[in-house]
Write a protein that holds these residues in place. Structure first.
Motif, PDB file in Angstrom:
ATOM      1  N   ALA A 171       0.825  -1.211   0.000  1.00  0.00           N
ATOM      2  CA  ALA A 171       0.000   0.000   0.000  1.00  0.00           C
ATOM      3  C   ALA A 171       0.856   1.257   0.000  1.00  0.00           C
ATOM      4  N   THR A 172       1.998   1.191   0.670  1.00  0.00           N
ATOM      5  CA  THR A 172       2.876   2.357   0.792  1.00  0.00           C
ATOM      6  C   THR A 172       3.860   2.479  -0.367  1.00  0.00           C
ATOM      7  N   HIS A 173       4.445   1.343  -0.767  1.00  0.00           N
ATOM      8  CA  HIS A 173       5.538   1.380  -1.748  1.00  0.00           C
ATOM      9  C   HIS A 173       5.170   0.779  -3.099  1.00  0.00           C
ATOM     10  N   GLY A 174       4.017   0.132  -3.199  1.00  0.00           N
ATOM     11  CA  GLY A 174       3.646  -0.542  -4.440  1.00  0.00           C
ATOM     12  C   GLY A 174       4.453  -1.819  -4.622  1.00  0.00           C
ATOM     13  N   PRO A 175       4.065  -2.650  -5.570  1.00  0.00           N
ATOM     14  CA  PRO A 175       4.810  -3.892  -5.809  1.00  0.00           C
ATOM     15  C   PRO A 175       6.255  -3.654  -6.231  1.00  0.00           C
ATOM     16  N   ASP A 176       6.474  -2.635  -7.055  1.00  0.00           N
ATOM     17  CA  ASP A 176       7.832  -2.380  -7.541  1.00  0.00           C
ATOM     18  C   ASP A 176       8.764  -1.941  -6.424  1.00  0.00           C
ATOM     19  N   GLY A 177       8.223  -1.242  -5.434  1.00  0.00           N
ATOM     20  CA  GLY A 177       9.051  -0.743  -4.340  1.00  0.00           C
ATOM     21  C   GLY A 177       9.091  -1.656  -3.135  1.00  0.00           C
ATOM     22  N   THR A 178       8.448  -2.798  -3.239  1.00  0.00           N
ATOM     23  CA  THR A 178       8.424  -3.754  -2.133  1.00  0.00           C
ATOM     24  C   THR A 178       9.220  -4.993  -2.532  1.00  0.00           C
ATOM     25  N   SER A 179      10.244  -5.306  -1.788  1.00  0.00           N
ATOM     26  CA  SER A 179      11.081  -6.455  -2.105  1.00  0.00           C
ATOM     27  C   SER A 179      10.560  -7.711  -1.407  1.00  0.00           C
ATOM     28  N   THR A 180      10.940  -8.842  -1.955  1.00  0.00           N
ATOM     29  CA  THR A 180      10.609 -10.114  -1.311  1.00  0.00           C
ATOM     30  C   THR A 180      11.224 -10.177   0.082  1.00  0.00           C
ATOM     31  N   ALA A 181      12.431  -9.652   0.220  1.00  0.00           N
ATOM     32  CA  ALA A 181      13.102  -9.647   1.522  1.00  0.00           C
ATOM     33  C   ALA A 181      12.310  -8.831   2.542  1.00  0.00           C
ATOM     34  N   ALA A 182      11.752  -7.711   2.102  1.00  0.00           N
ATOM     35  CA  ALA A 182      10.965  -6.884   3.015  1.00  0.00           C
ATOM     36  C   ALA A 182       9.723  -7.634   3.482  1.00  0.00           C
ATOM     37  N   ILE A 183       9.083  -8.340   2.571  1.00  0.00           N
ATOM     38  CA  ILE A 183       7.910  -9.135   2.951  1.00  0.00           C
ATOM     39  C   ILE A 183       8.305 -10.221   3.939  1.00  0.00           C
ATOM     40  N   ARG A 184       9.403 -10.883   3.642  1.00  0.00           N
ATOM     41  CA  ARG A 184       9.879 -11.964   4.515  1.00  0.00           C
ATOM     42  C   ARG A 184      10.163 -11.441   5.919  1.00  0.00           C
ATOM     43  N   ARG A 185      10.835 -10.286   6.009  1.00  0.00           N
ATOM     44  CA  ARG A 185      11.150  -9.712   7.322  1.00  0.00           C
ATOM     45  C   ARG A 185       9.879  -9.306   8.063  1.00  0.00           C
ATOM     46  N   ALA A 186       8.948  -8.671   7.350  1.00  0.00           N
ATOM     47  CA  ALA A 186       7.710  -8.225   7.993  1.00  0.00           C
ATOM     48  C   ALA A 186       6.882  -9.403   8.499  1.00  0.00           C
ATOM     49  N   GLY A 233      -5.338   2.037   0.134  1.00  0.00           N
ATOM     50  CA  GLY A 233      -4.115   2.197  -0.643  1.00  0.00           C
ATOM     51  C   GLY A 233      -3.861   1.022  -1.566  1.00  0.00           C
ATOM     52  N   LEU A 234      -4.184  -0.178  -1.086  1.00  0.00           N
ATOM     53  CA  LEU A 234      -4.020  -1.367  -1.916  1.00  0.00           C
ATOM     54  C   LEU A 234      -4.919  -1.323  -3.139  1.00  0.00           C
ATOM     55  N   VAL A 235      -6.158  -0.892  -2.934  1.00  0.00           N
ATOM     56  CA  VAL A 235      -7.096  -0.815  -4.053  1.00  0.00           C
ATOM     57  C   VAL A 235      -6.582   0.149  -5.112  1.00  0.00           C
ATOM     58  N   MET A 236      -6.118   1.308  -4.686  1.00  0.00           N
ATOM     59  CA  MET A 236      -5.602   2.284  -5.643  1.00  0.00           C
ATOM     60  C   MET A 236      -4.371   1.739  -6.366  1.00  0.00           C
ATOM     61  N   GLU A 237      -3.485   1.076  -5.629  1.00  0.00           N
ATOM     62  CA  GLU A 237      -2.286   0.509  -6.250  1.00  0.00           C
ATOM     63  C   GLU A 237      -2.677  -0.612  -7.204  1.00  0.00           C
ATOM     64  N   GLY A 238      -3.687  -1.388  -6.824  1.00  0.00           N
ATOM     65  CA  GLY A 238      -4.155  -2.456  -7.693  1.00  0.00           C
ATOM     66  C   GLY A 238      -4.694  -1.936  -9.006  1.00  0.00           C
ATOM     67  N   LEU A 239      -5.430  -0.839  -8.948  1.00  0.00           N
ATOM     68  CA  LEU A 239      -5.967  -0.247 -10.172  1.00  0.00           C
ATOM     69  C   LEU A 239      -4.848   0.255 -11.081  1.00  0.00           C
ATOM     70  N   ARG A 240      -3.807   0.815 -10.479  1.00  0.00           N
ATOM     71  CA  ARG A 240      -2.666   1.273 -11.278  1.00  0.00           C
ATOM     72  C   ARG A 240      -1.957   0.094 -11.940  1.00  0.00           C
ATOM     73  N   GLN A 241      -1.746  -0.948 -11.163  1.00  0.00           N
ATOM     74  CA  GLN A 241      -1.039  -2.110 -11.701  1.00  0.00           C
ATOM     75  C   GLN A 241      -1.852  -2.821 -12.780  1.00  0.00           C
ATOM     76  N   ALA A 242      -3.167  -2.830 -12.622  1.00  0.00           N
ATOM     77  CA  ALA A 242      -4.031  -3.526 -13.581  1.00  0.00           C
ATOM     78  C   ALA A 242      -3.939  -2.915 -14.978  1.00  0.00           C
ATOM     79  N   GLN A 243      -3.563  -1.646 -15.053  1.00  0.00           N
ATOM     80  CA  GLN A 243      -3.451  -0.993 -16.358  1.00  0.00           C
ATOM     81  C   GLN A 243      -2.324  -1.585 -17.198  1.00  0.00           C
ATOM     82  N   ARG A 244      -1.361  -2.226 -16.545  1.00  0.00           N
ATOM     83  CA  ARG A 244      -0.244  -2.810 -17.291  1.00  0.00           C
ATOM     84  C   ARG A 244      -0.107  -4.311 -17.052  1.00  0.00           C
ATOM     85  N   ASP A 245      -1.075  -4.882 -16.362  1.00  0.00           N
ATOM     86  CA  ASP A 245      -1.035  -6.312 -16.045  1.00  0.00           C
ATOM     87  C   ASP A 245      -2.389  -6.922 -16.414  1.00  0.00           C
ATOM     88  N   PRO A 246      -2.530  -7.406 -17.644  1.00  0.00           N
ATOM     89  CA  PRO A 246      -3.825  -7.939 -18.101  1.00  0.00           C
ATOM     90  C   PRO A 246      -4.359  -9.074 -17.237  1.00  0.00           C
TER      91      PRO A 246
END
Length: 200
Positions: A25-40, A105-118
């Protein structure tokens, strides 16, 4: 071979999703690393990939109904003896997450990502269509049982209800201090007035 406990498996997936949600929600998928998810989430890389094949899979699961939460509520709503009450309760269920800044925030990020992810766009559309069909079903039943008198046809009415729910998420994501919970209550009252709910 050790058997997998479905409830524990689902709970662990949910805990990883909950940990990843504010990051996306804060950083979007591009700004969120797998390592960050793992740590969280407090899991190892192997454990993370046991539950999700990729970072994108976590993001998609958060935005769609992979866990079946909405599906369960929709099934219960469709078979409820009082379609009008079921309609209002389902609307509140679908709109309630707007009260969470993370969800909005997730919903808004999802809508942005959906524009380039069929593929993501298709998954979101499928969930939206399922919700629209359920709302249409409940409006139809409520009108048939004289619990409501919509000006528009059932599907058009359901479409506008969806639009109002979507507007709550948009405002929650863009307006500081937006009181989503109060506006969800207002939405229930608005629908009662606009659809001409009767008690007979």
């Amino acid at each position: 071979m050790r058997k997998v406990d479905p409830a524990r498996y689902r709970a662990k997936r949910r805990s990883i999703m909950d940990a990843a949600a504010p990051l996306f929600a804060t950083h979007g998928p591009d700004g969120t690393s797998t390592a960050a998810i793992r740590r969280a989430a407090g899991v190892s890389s192997g454990a993370l990939f046991h539950y999700f094949p990729s970072k994108r899979a976590v993001f998609v699961a958060l935005l769609t109904d992979e866990e079946g939460d909405n599906a369960d509520r929709i099934t219960a709503a469709r078979t409820h003896e009082d379609p009008w009450q079921a309609l209002l309760d389902l609307v509140e269920h679908l709109a309630a997450p707007a009260g969470s800044p993370v969800a909005a925030g997730l919903v808004m990020e999802g809508l942005r990502q959906a524009q380039r992810d069929p593929e993501l766009a298709e998954a979101l559309e499928t969930d939206s269509d399922t919700e629209l069909e359920a709302l249409t079903h409940l409006v139809t039943r409520a009108a048939r049982e004289h619990r409501t008198e919509p000006v528009l046809g059932p599907r058009a009415t359901a479409g506008w209800i969806q639009t109002l729910i979507g507007a709550l998420f948009l405002r929650a994501a863009t307006e500081p201090g937006f009181d989503a919970a109060a506006h969800v209550r207002d939405l229930r009252a608005l629908l009662s007035r606009l659809l001409g709910c009767t008690t007979g």
